[in-house]
Design a protein around this motif. Structure first.
Motif, PDB file in Angstrom:
ATOM      1  N   TRP A 139     -10.429 -16.217  54.807  1.00 59.79           N
ATOM      2  CA  TRP A 139      -9.228 -15.588  55.365  1.00 59.79           C
ATOM      3  C   TRP A 139      -8.242 -15.189  54.281  1.00 59.79           C
ATOM      4  O   TRP A 139      -7.498 -14.248  54.411  1.00 59.79           O
ATOM      5  CB  TRP A 139      -8.540 -16.539  56.351  1.00 59.79           C
ATOM      6  N   ILE A 140      -8.267 -15.916  53.148  1.00 65.73           N
ATOM      7  CA  ILE A 140      -7.261 -15.644  52.122  1.00 65.73           C
ATOM      8  C   ILE A 140      -7.858 -14.892  50.947  1.00 65.73           C
ATOM      9  O   ILE A 140      -7.155 -14.245  50.198  1.00 65.73           O
ATOM     10  CB  ILE A 140      -6.603 -16.978  51.674  1.00 65.73           C
ATOM     11  N   GLU A 146     -15.080 -14.549  43.970  1.00 63.53           N
ATOM     12  CA  GLU A 146     -13.828 -15.275  43.760  1.00 63.53           C
ATOM     13  C   GLU A 146     -13.810 -16.574  44.577  1.00 63.53           C
ATOM     14  O   GLU A 146     -13.397 -17.615  44.069  1.00 63.53           O
ATOM     15  CB  GLU A 146     -12.646 -14.364  44.118  1.00 63.53           C
ATOM     16  N   LYS A 149     -15.857 -19.083  42.878  1.00 63.75           N
ATOM     17  CA  LYS A 149     -15.141 -19.646  41.739  1.00 63.75           C
ATOM     18  C   LYS A 149     -14.118 -20.664  42.209  1.00 63.75           C
ATOM     19  O   LYS A 149     -13.941 -21.719  41.605  1.00 63.75           O
ATOM     20  CB  LYS A 149     -14.467 -18.500  40.983  1.00 63.75           C
ATOM     21  N   MET A 150     -13.453 -20.351  43.317  1.00 65.73           N
ATOM     22  CA  MET A 150     -12.443 -21.280  43.820  1.00 65.73           C
ATOM     23  C   MET A 150     -13.085 -22.616  44.215  1.00 65.73           C
ATOM     24  O   MET A 150     -12.517 -23.681  43.967  1.00 65.73           O
ATOM     25  CB  MET A 150     -11.709 -20.654  45.017  1.00 65.73           C
ATOM     26  N   LEU A 153     -14.066 -24.484  40.999  1.00 64.51           N
ATOM     27  CA  LEU A 153     -12.936 -25.064  40.271  1.00 64.51           C
ATOM     28  C   LEU A 153     -12.048 -25.908  41.180  1.00 64.51           C
ATOM     29  O   LEU A 153     -10.995 -26.356  40.782  1.00 64.51           O
ATOM     30  CB  LEU A 153     -12.113 -23.948  39.619  1.00 64.51           C
ATOM     31  N   GLU A 155     -10.157 -25.066  43.608  1.00 66.16           N
ATOM     32  CA  GLU A 155      -8.833 -24.475  43.800  1.00 66.16           C
ATOM     33  C   GLU A 155      -8.613 -24.232  45.283  1.00 66.16           C
ATOM     34  O   GLU A 155      -8.926 -23.182  45.810  1.00 66.16           O
ATOM     35  CB  GLU A 155      -8.729 -23.154  43.027  1.00 66.16           C
ATOM     36  N   GLY A 157      -5.597 -24.766  46.966  1.00 68.97           N
ATOM     37  CA  GLY A 157      -4.195 -24.654  47.380  1.00 68.97           C
ATOM     38  C   GLY A 157      -3.981 -23.604  48.450  1.00 68.97           C
ATOM     39  O   GLY A 157      -3.195 -23.795  49.381  1.00 68.97           O
ATOM     40  N   ALA A 158      -4.701 -22.486  48.326  1.00 68.63           N
ATOM     41  CA  ALA A 158      -4.490 -21.377  49.257  1.00 68.63           C
ATOM     42  C   ALA A 158      -4.765 -21.795  50.697  1.00 68.63           C
ATOM     43  O   ALA A 158      -4.144 -21.299  51.637  1.00 68.63           O
ATOM     44  CB  ALA A 158      -5.385 -20.206  48.868  1.00 68.63           C
ATOM     45  N   TYR A 160      -4.089 -24.584  52.032  1.00 69.80           N
ATOM     46  CA  TYR A 160      -2.925 -25.272  52.567  1.00 69.80           C
ATOM     47  C   TYR A 160      -1.836 -24.288  52.991  1.00 69.80           C
ATOM     48  O   TYR A 160      -0.991 -24.607  53.820  1.00 69.80           O
ATOM     49  CB  TYR A 160      -2.394 -26.279  51.542  1.00 69.80           C
ATOM     50  N   VAL A 161      -1.863 -23.091  52.381  1.00 67.62           N
ATOM     51  CA  VAL A 161      -0.911 -22.068  52.796  1.00 67.62           C
ATOM     52  C   VAL A 161      -1.080 -21.779  54.291  1.00 67.62           C
ATOM     53  O   VAL A 161      -0.115 -21.617  55.020  1.00 67.62           O
ATOM     54  CB  VAL A 161      -1.108 -20.784  51.961  1.00 67.62           C
ATOM     55  N   TYR A 164       0.396 -24.603  56.166  1.00 70.11           N
ATOM     56  CA  TYR A 164       1.859 -24.491  56.052  1.00 70.11           C
ATOM     57  C   TYR A 164       2.374 -23.488  57.077  1.00 70.11           C
ATOM     58  O   TYR A 164       3.358 -23.730  57.772  1.00 70.11           O
ATOM     59  CB  TYR A 164       2.230 -24.054  54.624  1.00 70.11           C
ATOM     60  N   GLU A 165       1.679 -22.354  57.160  1.00 64.80           N
ATOM     61  CA  GLU A 165       2.113 -21.306  58.081  1.00 64.80           C
ATOM     62  C   GLU A 165       2.034 -21.788  59.532  1.00 64.80           C
ATOM     63  O   GLU A 165       2.901 -21.480  60.336  1.00 64.80           O
ATOM     64  CB  GLU A 165       1.236 -20.065  57.900  1.00 64.80           C
ATOM     65  N   PHE A 233      -0.969 -32.444  55.796  1.00 59.61           N
ATOM     66  CA  PHE A 233       0.155 -32.739  54.916  1.00 59.61           C
ATOM     67  C   PHE A 233       0.568 -34.192  55.132  1.00 59.61           C
ATOM     68  O   PHE A 233       0.402 -34.729  56.237  1.00 59.61           O
ATOM     69  CB  PHE A 233       1.336 -31.826  55.233  1.00 59.61           C
TER      70      PHE A 233
ATOM     71  N   ARG C 102       1.691 -12.590  48.724  1.00 59.06           N
ATOM     72  CA  ARG C 102       0.824 -12.515  49.898  1.00 59.06           C
ATOM     73  C   ARG C 102       1.684 -11.953  51.012  1.00 59.06           C
ATOM     74  O   ARG C 102       2.597 -12.617  51.503  1.00 59.06           O
ATOM     75  CB  ARG C 102       0.328 -13.908  50.282  1.00 59.06           C
ATOM     76  N   GLU C 113       3.003 -21.781  47.546  1.00 55.47           N
ATOM     77  CA  GLU C 113       1.573 -21.762  47.218  1.00 55.47           C
ATOM     78  C   GLU C 113       1.257 -22.407  45.871  1.00 55.47           C
ATOM     79  O   GLU C 113       0.317 -23.199  45.748  1.00 55.47           O
ATOM     80  CB  GLU C 113       1.018 -20.338  47.240  1.00 55.47           C
ATOM     81  N   MET C 116       1.287 -26.047  46.211  1.00 55.72           N
ATOM     82  CA  MET C 116       0.097 -26.555  46.901  1.00 55.72           C
ATOM     83  C   MET C 116      -1.119 -26.456  45.980  1.00 55.72           C
ATOM     84  O   MET C 116      -1.997 -27.311  46.013  1.00 55.72           O
ATOM     85  CB  MET C 116      -0.122 -25.784  48.205  1.00 55.72           C
ATOM     86  N   ASP C 117      -1.128 -25.414  45.134  1.00 56.56           N
ATOM     87  CA  ASP C 117      -2.204 -25.266  44.149  1.00 56.56           C
ATOM     88  C   ASP C 117      -2.297 -26.488  43.243  1.00 56.56           C
ATOM     89  O   ASP C 117      -3.380 -26.887  42.828  1.00 56.56           O
ATOM     90  CB  ASP C 117      -1.930 -24.057  43.238  1.00 56.56           C
ATOM     91  N   ARG C 121       1.358 -32.066  48.684  1.00 52.67           N
ATOM     92  CA  ARG C 121       0.853 -32.125  50.050  1.00 52.67           C
ATOM     93  C   ARG C 121       1.912 -32.636  51.010  1.00 52.67           C
ATOM     94  O   ARG C 121       1.587 -33.239  52.019  1.00 52.67           O
ATOM     95  CB  ARG C 121      -0.370 -33.057  50.102  1.00 52.67           C
ATOM     96  N   TYR C 123       4.790 -31.266  53.327  1.00 55.45           N
ATOM     97  CA  TYR C 123       5.357 -30.043  53.885  1.00 55.45           C
ATOM     98  C   TYR C 123       6.874 -29.976  53.664  1.00 55.45           C
ATOM     99  O   TYR C 123       7.402 -28.956  53.219  1.00 55.45           O
ATOM    100  CB  TYR C 123       5.035 -29.975  55.376  1.00 55.45           C
TER     101      TYR C 123
END
Lengths: 284, 256, 257
Positions: A139-140, A146, A149-150, A153, A155, A157-158, A160-161, A164-165, A233, C102, C113, C116-117, C121, C123
């Motif tokens: 979705w991101i 890519e 790769k995420m 590695l 990665e 974080g995205a 969690y975005v 968050y939303e 979270f 974004r 972001e 979070m990267d 964790r 909020y």
């Protein structure tokens, strides 16, 4: 194995429809998947006598691991009697001649779409999930190299975005199905569109859990007793759906309930989505 | 595209790199009270748009500035006094010669300093009152004038207090302090500039026509500030259009 | 005067076939400094910026980042570490905020972001940090749940800045950050950049073709032409006393330098 069962198979097909080479190559992919829990393994998905979206990934996995002594259960949205479940069950009966069942406890192999049975699974059982979209980061990030790769590695974080939303928009994490998980503290995984109610069942499950995505050509797996943690979270911990009423058929209060419209006046009732569990509870 | 006209070999990029530590030649001897010493400064301009026409402006100028000095640079327009002034601030890069400056108890040759060293020297040692004020629109006059002082590490409140007293001394109406100087008159801008330079205690001050746009009253206020700096032991170099101001504040004259 | 540079670039070279996009570029960047890079389109400015960040492979040369612990040669840094560096101590501000943001998630998520990267964790804490940085870049914190497409161009650019600054980077690379903005909006961004650079002790490499922008922001200036640095020095030196024919032409072509 008795000869009577074998005689029931449709002539002209190899056991379990796929040829032995194909099954072997899928099993090799599954072994890799088991070795790296939650990591997606590409495989050469075959054409099946059904359209994508009807469980071609799950069927190929089932066909590759099924043996003559297996007892197969197929569920769709928790029910054993829906069209998709009935057809897949009939398909394997035809091309393997294996025993089938609707009882979770009797099954050695369970192919599923959208649910994990309420009855706890045991060691030696195998769950096969039909997966429409295997990539949690899709979705991101639209690019496949890519996202790979995420994953490599770690990665994440995205992802969690997105959570968050959810909290920002709804005050809580609103993702109800296909709720992303971390497997063995390493790989992020989509558990297929099971309700988040079922997420805790993925964790430390004694059964072997295999995932197949036919159109996307990916396999992944959770070996028995793998830790699976739903993303959350610290101040918005993961939680499952609850209902303020029991199942109207069996009275169970610990199962996932479906809302069913029963008449033209807007009447509704709440019943277990797992038909086998509901029947067993009614009997006892 | 004009790049075709310049062969790339002509200016290899590594030659103008600032990687190397600046090499400073052996130090000449300086008197204890000396703050700045320019030696045999040559500076010309090559105008490439005019077929590479070379204009030689400074040909071997030397100048010593001591504590308490105020040196007037005097000469006809175009004689090179502004060029020397800008060279003393390292705004212009000279062709040859040395410009020695006593920076925090060590002697530095401006002609050999790296950009980051020049930034430090300008921050702490050499101040410059330009005729022009270049500012970002929207920043109030008070902040514009206090900025260099804050950059030296002084607290905001202390810097603002100092600038306020300078603004008052220079008769800059208080209603202007919180406005951006972009809309100010020439005289108002000039006083912001003066406050900006005089707020910091730097041993060397270069003044480029600091009173040009001011009336008699404000000229007097600026002359007072110059006298205060001299009394503190600063060395000043200035171009003064106004002969009265020049003869009043300057103790020496360098004629071009 | 022995300040350590934050970044040293030595003989950096990048070619695209026959074209020398960056020809043996060398410079040092010191803490708290803004280095301006000017030159016309195609002079190699943006390539240089991308090459410094190793966002594209370079042919030769070395980029060394001196953080508090030890010097890091970017080319030798394993990819995970380099990607992490870009998300923490370095930042990249794109000319077009749509490339740096974004657009389909809220302002708060855009800022959060990078946190979070790096594993935050909580909020509530992420949200608090996001509001703080919105205020820092002069966006009303009430807009935290608004989507970037509801913002003006100037606000989007400031949001992009907040998104990068939230991890308190030491080095920010900016590619024409004021490019698409009108003059009054530009002024606000310039002023903001200037004060942030001072309060956060940021080092910035700023690529632009706008001489007015470098005049107001940059301490030092490099002029690029045809992949080479043809002139460099203090910004006022280069602009008031340009030596190279190209710089002279550039300065004289500017209406109000």
């Amino acid at each position: 194995m008795n000869t009577a069962t074998t005689n029931l198979t449709e002539p002209g097909f190899n056991f379990a429809y796929l040829d032995e080479q194909t099954k072997r190559s899928i099993r090799r992919g599954l072994l890799k998947a088991v070795a790296i829990p939650g990591h997606q393994i590409p495989f050469s998905s075959r054409e099946m006598p059904m359209s994508y979206g009807w469980g071609t990934g799950g069927i190929q996995v089932t066909a590759s691991v099924i043996g003559k002594s297996d007892t197969l259960k197929v569920i769709d949205q928790g029910a054993d009697d829906t069209t998709n479940a009935v057809n897949i069950r009939r398909f394997f009966k035809k091309v393997c001649g294996v025993k089938t069942t609707e009882k979770t406890t009797e099954a050695t192999l369970i192919q599923t779409r959208h649910r994990i049975p309420e009855t706890p699974l045991n060691e030696g059982q195998v769950m096969v999930y039909q997966v429409p979209i295997p990539e949690p980061l899709r979705w991101i990030e639209p690019s496949e190299p890519e996202t790979r790769k995420m994953h490599a590695l770690e990665e994440y974080g995205a992802m969690y975005v997105k959570l968050y939303e959810d909290i920002t928009q709804y005050g809580h994490i609103a993702t109800a199905y296909d709720y992303p998980v971390m497997v063995n503290n390493r790989y992020m995984m989509r558990p297929s569109p099971i309700p988040r109610f079922d997420n805790p069942k993925l964790n430390m499950n004694p059964a072997l859990q295999l995932f197949g995505a036919g159109r996307e050509k990916r396999l992944y797996a959770l070996p028995p007793y793998t830790t699976v943690k739903s993303l959350d979270f610290e101040d918005h911990p993961f939680s499952v759906e609850t209902w303020d009423k029991p199942c109207e058929f069996c009275g169970a209060t610990d199962s996932y309930l479906d809302e069913v419209v029963i008449d033209n006046e807007g009447g509704r009732m709440w019943i277990c989505s797992d038909t086998d569990y509901c029947e067993e509870t009614q009997k006892s | 595209m004009i790049s075709g006209s310049i062969p790339s070999q002509q200016i290899p990029s590594q030659q103008i790199s600032d990687q190397q530590i600046s090499s400073q030649p052996a130090l000449p001897r300086f008197a204890a009270q000396t703050l700045l010493q320019a030696e045999q400064v040559h500076k010309g301009f090559t105008l490439h748009a005019q077929g590479g026409l070379h204009l030689s402006v400074l040909a071997g100028i030397s100048l010593t500035v001591n504590q308490g000095d105020c040196v007037a640079l005097q000469g006809a327009s175009g004689s090179g006094k502004s060029t020397l002034m800008r060279s003393l601030y390292a705004n212009y890069r000279v062709d040859s010669g040395n410009i020695w400056v006593k920076h925090q108890d060590s002697w530095r040759d401006l002609t050999q300093c790296q950009p980051h060293e020049l930034i430090a020297i300008r921050q702490h040692t050499i101040g410059y009152v330009s005729q022009f004020l270049r500012v970002i629109p929207r920043v109030p006059a008070l902040e514009v004038a206090a900025e260099p002082l804050i950059e030296t590490g002084v607290s905001k409140s202390e810097a603002f207090a100092k600038v306020r007293s300078l603004f008052t001394h220079l008769n800059l109406p208080e209603r202007l302090w919180s406005l951006s100087p972009t809309t100010f008159s020439g005289g108002e801008k000039q006083r912001v500039n003066i406050a900006r330079a005089f707020a910091v205690d730097r041993p060397i001050l270069l003044l480029d026509e600091p009173t040009a746009a001011l009336d008699a009253n404000n000229r007097e206020a600026v002359m007072q500030l110059i006298e205060e700096k001299k009394a503190q032991g600063c060395g000043l170099v200035g171009i003064f259009h106004d002969a009265d101001v020049r003869s009043s504040v300057c103790n020496r004259t360098l004629t071009f | 005067m022995t300040i350590q540079p934050l970044l040293t670039v030595e003989q950096l070279t990048k070619t695209y076939g026959e074209i020398q996009a960056c020809d043996r570029i060398s410079f040092s960047l010191y803490p708290g400094q803004i280095l301006g890079i000017i030159g016309e389109s195609g002079s190699g400015k943006t390539t240089l910026l991308n090459a410094i960040a190793h966002r594209l492979p370079i042919d030769s040369g070395q980029v060394t980042y001196h953080n508090s612990i030890k010097p890091t040669h970017l080319a030798q840094l394993p990819e995970p570490d380099r990607r992490r560096l870009m998300r923490t101590e370095w930042g990249f501000v794109q000319q077009n905020p749509r490339d740096g943001l974004r657009m389909n998630v809220t302002a708060g998520a855009n800022i959060g972001e990078r946190l979070m990267d790096i594993g935050q964790r909580h909020y509530g804490n992420i949200r608090t940090a996001a509001s703080k940085w919105l205020a820092q870049v002069e966006i009303p914190p009430e807009r935290i749940d608004a989507f970037p497409h509801t913002f003006s161009g100037g606000m989007q650019q400031r949001l992009q800045l907040a998104r990068v600054l939230v991890t308190q980077p030491k080095l920010v690379l900016m590619d024409e950050p004021t490019g698409g903005l009108d003059v009054s909006v530009q002024a606000r961004l310039l002023d903001l950049l200037r004060s942030l650079v001072r309060t956060l002790n940021l080092s910035v490499i700023l690529v632009t073709h706008d001489i007015g922008v470098v005049r107001l922001l940059a301490h030092r200036l490099m002029v690029m032409q045809g992949g080479q640095v043809v002139e460099q020095g203090l910004t006022d030196q280069v602009l008031d006393d340009p030596q190279h024919p190209y710089t002279q032409q550039l300065v004289s072509a500017t209406l109000l330098p």
